[in-house]
Design an enzyme around this catalytic site. Structure first.
Site, mmCIF file in Angstrom:
data_model
loop_
_atom_site.group_PDB
_atom_site.id
_atom_site.type_symbol
_atom_site.label_atom_id
_atom_site.label_comp_id
_atom_site.label_asym_id
_atom_site.label_seq_id
_atom_site.Cartn_x
_atom_site.Cartn_y
_atom_site.Cartn_z
ATOM 1 N N GLN A 127 -1.064 2.557 -6.143
ATOM 2 C CA GLN A 127 -2.506 2.817 -6.100
ATOM 3 C C GLN A 127 -3.217 2.485 -7.409
ATOM 4 O O GLN A 127 -4.319 1.938 -7.402
ATOM 5 C CB GLN A 127 -2.766 4.278 -5.728
ATOM 6 C CG GLN A 127 -2.740 4.472 -4.222
ATOM 7 C CD GLN A 127 -2.972 5.897 -3.793
ATOM 8 O OE1 GLN A 127 -3.110 6.778 -4.638
ATOM 9 N NE2 GLN A 127 -2.984 6.135 -2.506
ATOM 10 N N TYR A 138 -2.695 -1.553 6.653
ATOM 11 C CA TYR A 138 -3.769 -2.409 7.161
ATOM 12 C C TYR A 138 -3.873 -2.298 8.671
ATOM 13 O O TYR A 138 -2.857 -2.156 9.361
ATOM 14 C CB TYR A 138 -3.488 -3.882 6.839
ATOM 15 C CG TYR A 138 -3.690 -4.229 5.392
ATOM 16 C CD1 TYR A 138 -4.958 -4.455 4.884
ATOM 17 C CD2 TYR A 138 -2.601 -4.334 4.533
ATOM 18 C CE1 TYR A 138 -5.144 -4.779 3.551
ATOM 19 C CE2 TYR A 138 -2.770 -4.656 3.199
ATOM 20 C CZ TYR A 138 -4.048 -4.882 2.717
ATOM 21 O OH TYR A 138 -4.241 -5.198 1.405
ATOM 22 N N ASP A 149 -4.125 -1.223 -7.707
ATOM 23 C CA ASP A 149 -4.720 -1.836 -6.530
ATOM 24 C C ASP A 149 -6.117 -2.404 -6.780
ATOM 25 O O ASP A 149 -7.131 -1.720 -6.650
ATOM 26 C CB ASP A 149 -4.750 -0.780 -5.413
ATOM 27 C CG ASP A 149 -5.196 -1.383 -4.101
ATOM 28 O OD1 ASP A 149 -5.435 -2.599 -4.049
ATOM 29 O OD2 ASP A 149 -5.317 -0.630 -3.131
ATOM 30 N N ARG A 181 0.846 -1.200 0.000
ATOM 31 C CA ARG A 181 0.000 0.000 0.000
ATOM 32 C C ARG A 181 0.874 1.239 0.000
ATOM 33 O O ARG A 181 1.002 1.934 0.991
ATOM 34 C CB ARG A 181 -0.919 -0.054 1.194
ATOM 35 C CG ARG A 181 -1.755 -1.280 1.114
ATOM 36 C CD ARG A 181 -2.884 -1.273 2.036
ATOM 37 N NE ARG A 181 -3.984 -1.929 1.355
ATOM 38 C CZ ARG A 181 -5.192 -1.975 1.804
ATOM 39 N NH1 ARG A 181 -5.504 -1.393 2.923
ATOM 40 N NH2 ARG A 181 -6.115 -2.602 1.136
ATOM 41 N N SER A 223 -8.762 -2.280 -3.862
ATOM 42 C CA SER A 223 -9.503 -1.022 -3.705
ATOM 43 C C SER A 223 -10.550 -0.856 -4.803
ATOM 44 O O SER A 223 -11.686 -0.470 -4.521
ATOM 45 C CB SER A 223 -8.548 0.175 -3.730
ATOM 46 O OG SER A 223 -7.739 0.142 -2.596
HETATM 47 P P1 NAD Z 1 -9.462 -3.677 4.844
HETATM 48 O O1 NAD Z 1 -10.404 -4.199 3.819
HETATM 49 O O2 NAD Z 1 -8.344 -4.529 5.291
HETATM 50 O O3 NAD Z 1 -10.330 -3.350 6.166
HETATM 51 C C1 NAD Z 1 -11.500 -2.590 6.104
HETATM 52 C C2 NAD Z 1 -11.574 -1.706 7.326
HETATM 53 O O4 NAD Z 1 -11.836 -2.495 8.488
HETATM 54 C C3 NAD Z 1 -10.287 -0.922 7.615
HETATM 55 O O5 NAD Z 1 -10.559 0.461 7.587
HETATM 56 C C4 NAD Z 1 -9.897 -1.410 9.022
HETATM 57 O O6 NAD Z 1 -9.303 -0.395 9.796
HETATM 58 C C5 NAD Z 1 -11.254 -1.810 9.567
HETATM 59 N N1 NAD Z 1 -11.262 -2.654 10.768
HETATM 60 C C6 NAD Z 1 -10.431 -3.663 11.128
HETATM 61 N N2 NAD Z 1 -10.799 -4.141 12.344
HETATM 62 C C7 NAD Z 1 -11.883 -3.431 12.754
HETATM 63 C C8 NAD Z 1 -12.705 -3.435 13.903
HETATM 64 N N3 NAD Z 1 -12.499 -4.261 14.936
HETATM 65 N N4 NAD Z 1 -13.733 -2.551 13.960
HETATM 66 C C9 NAD Z 1 -13.982 -1.682 12.969
HETATM 67 N N5 NAD Z 1 -13.225 -1.609 11.853
HETATM 68 C C10 NAD Z 1 -12.188 -2.478 11.757
HETATM 69 O O7 NAD Z 1 -8.864 -2.266 4.451
HETATM 70 P P2 NAD Z 1 -9.081 -1.368 3.139
HETATM 71 O O8 NAD Z 1 -10.453 -0.859 3.148
HETATM 72 O O9 NAD Z 1 -8.642 -2.124 1.935
HETATM 73 O O10 NAD Z 1 -8.031 -0.172 3.329
HETATM 74 C C11 NAD Z 1 -7.799 0.493 4.527
HETATM 75 C C12 NAD Z 1 -7.058 1.792 4.239
HETATM 76 O O11 NAD Z 1 -5.897 1.639 3.444
HETATM 77 C C13 NAD Z 1 -7.926 2.801 3.511
HETATM 78 O O12 NAD Z 1 -7.839 4.022 4.192
HETATM 79 C C14 NAD Z 1 -7.322 2.954 2.150
HETATM 80 O O13 NAD Z 1 -7.458 4.254 1.617
HETATM 81 C C15 NAD Z 1 -5.875 2.608 2.404
HETATM 82 N N6 NAD Z 1 -5.294 2.038 1.178
HETATM 83 C C16 NAD Z 1 -4.167 2.596 0.669
HETATM 84 C C17 NAD Z 1 -3.610 2.080 -0.498
HETATM 85 C C18 NAD Z 1 -2.370 2.671 -1.110
HETATM 86 O O14 NAD Z 1 -1.867 3.658 -0.591
HETATM 87 N N7 NAD Z 1 -1.851 2.090 -2.189
HETATM 88 C C19 NAD Z 1 -4.202 0.988 -1.125
HETATM 89 C C20 NAD Z 1 -5.354 0.420 -0.560
HETATM 90 C C21 NAD Z 1 -5.891 0.967 0.599
#
Ligand code: NAD
Length: 382
Positions: free
Chosen positions: A131, A233, A134, A126, A137
């Site tokens: 991005q 993550y 990805d 990430r 996403s």
């Molecule tokens: P994910 O699918 O792994 O998890 C989804 C969400 O569940 C996350 O926000 C996590 O914090 C949350 N979570 C975990 N345990 C929890 C709990 N007990 N209660 C409530 N929520 C909980 O994550 P995702 O959605 O793929 O991505 C998370 C972050 O990473 C986002 O902010 C995204 O913008 C960022 N991201 C960045 C890049 C990059 O920079 N290349 C790529 C993908 C995602």
């Protein structure tokens, strides 16, 4: 000069409607000097017929021709091909897709026995540069959007507030568990439909993001343990933290019309955020859409691709929503793949740089040498 042969398979997983490359990306791959073979009707369920591939320089393979699996240099796929197909691949062939390697010892053996290379897109680092590649996403965005539409169509009430001659209708209350990519898109979609939206996440950065979308952030337990994250993550929190989080969520859920569950922890079982007691306190007619169901679900009793009714609450285990918007899901997925592979193809020749930061993160096998042994071992409990 030997041109790289890329195979776009017909996805055979039950319910899968996406394709890993659309005609526009086939054209791009051709311009990079590759030959692109597409299994017959591979794009049909996503709205791309065989002719549109041919028009863009693709070669459609029908059953009576030489087996494309034996000749391919790269397989672009959505899901990992089955064992029978992997066994046909020639030494050094590169498989790129959502290979779900977590705890999959059979896949390790296959990759190493067949001396194959494999990029598992779930493991893409990430970092900003990654991005555009990805797929998690791009697909989670679709799942978040569709989960709300699904909930709205199953709900026994309106989403928006309405003032009618017969009286005022109150807006639906939606609780989103997990404010990552899918969760934020669910928030935006529910807001557009006029609902009141509340979000729980353990990453503090999410508070500002959900507030900027007009939703309310549900406060976290006030205990010593501070949730942490690594590589973008969330790390798993302790059972004590989860128990307190459920306590806080109970009241919100007892008043909710809809819960959208998206909370996940990479390579682990999803945290249980709605237990039996919380379900009992929800109102009959409420709807829960659990996007984390493939990882065990955030709600007890949700079952993958099934609708279960518990105390009048409708539980929808929706793990395949991206596939329900196959045109855009395939378009975005294939553009992600093009972004990933383009830097490594020159005049039709594939040359993967193993030291590139993106590749280092997601190359799980190189010509049979297993590079991410830990990944194949995880997949345990929360
Ligand atoms: P994910 O699918 O792994 O998890 C989804 C969400 O569940 C996350 O926000 C996590 O914090 C949350 N979570 C975990 N345990 C929890 C709990 N007990 N209660 C409530 N929520 C909980 O994550 P995702 O959605 O793929 O991505 C998370 C972050 O990473 C986002 O902010 C995204 O913008 C960022 N991201 C960045 C890049 C990059 O920079 N290349 C790529 C993908 C995602």
């Amino acid at each position: 000069m030997k041109l790289t042969k890329i195979l776009i398979p017909y996805e055979t997983s039950i319910g899968e409607r996406r394709v890993s490359a659309i005609p526009e990306t086939v054209k791009k791959l051709k311009s990079l000097g590759c030959d692109v073979y597409i299994e017959k009707s591979a794009g049909e369920l996503s709205g791309f017929n065989d002719f549109s591939y041919i028009e863009n320089g693709g070669i459609i393979i029908s059953n009576n021709e030489i087996d494309p699996w034996e000749n391919a240099d790269i397989i672009f796929c959505i899901h990992c091909p089955d064992e029978e197909k992997i066994k046909k691949l020639k030494e050094g062939c590169l498989i790129i897709g959502l290979l779900n390697p977590f705890g999959n010892k059979d896949l390790v053996k296959l990759l190493s026995d067949q001396k194959l290379s494999a990029i598992s897109l779930e493991l893409l680092p990430r970092i900003s540069r990654a991005q555009s590649c990805d797929v998690l996403s791009s697909q989670a965005n679709i799942a978040g959007y569709k989960s709300v539409l699904l909930a709205a169509s199953e709900l026994d009430r309106y989403f928006p507030m309405l003032m009618t001659a017969a009286g005022t209708v109150q807006p639906a209350k939606v609780v989103v568990l997990g404010g990552g990519v899918a969760g934020l898109q669910a928030v935006a979609t529910a807001k557009r439909l006029g609902a009141l939206v509340f979000v729980s996440d353990i990453r503090p950065a999410v508070k500002e993001q959900v507030e900027s979308l007009g939703a309310k952030f549900i406060n976290l337990p006030e205990i010593k343990e501070k949730p942490s994250e690594s590589g973008g993550y969330a790390n798993a929190v302790s059972s004590e933290f989860l128990a307190q989080q459920r306590e806080i969520l109970s009241k919100h859920l007892s008043e909710a019309d809809v819960a959208i569950c998206t909370a996940q922890v990479l390579g682990k079982k999803a945290p249980i955020l709605i237990n039996e007691k919380m379900l009992e306190n929800m109102r009959p007619g409420a709807v829960i859409v659990d996007l984390a169901v493939a990882q065990g679900g955030n709600c007890v009793h949700t079952k993958q691709n099934e609708i279960v009714i518990k105390n009048g609450v409708k539980l929808i285990g929706a793990s395949e929503l991206p596939s329900s918007v196959p045109y855009h899901a395939s378009s975005l997925y294939s553009k992600n793949l093009i972004s990933l592979i383009t830097p490594f193809i020159n005049n039709g020749n594939l040359n993967i740089n193993k030291n590139d930061e993106i590749i280092l993160g997601c190359l799980i096998s190189h010509k049979g040498a297993i590079l991410q042994e830990k990944v194949f071992e995880i997949g345990g409990s929360n």
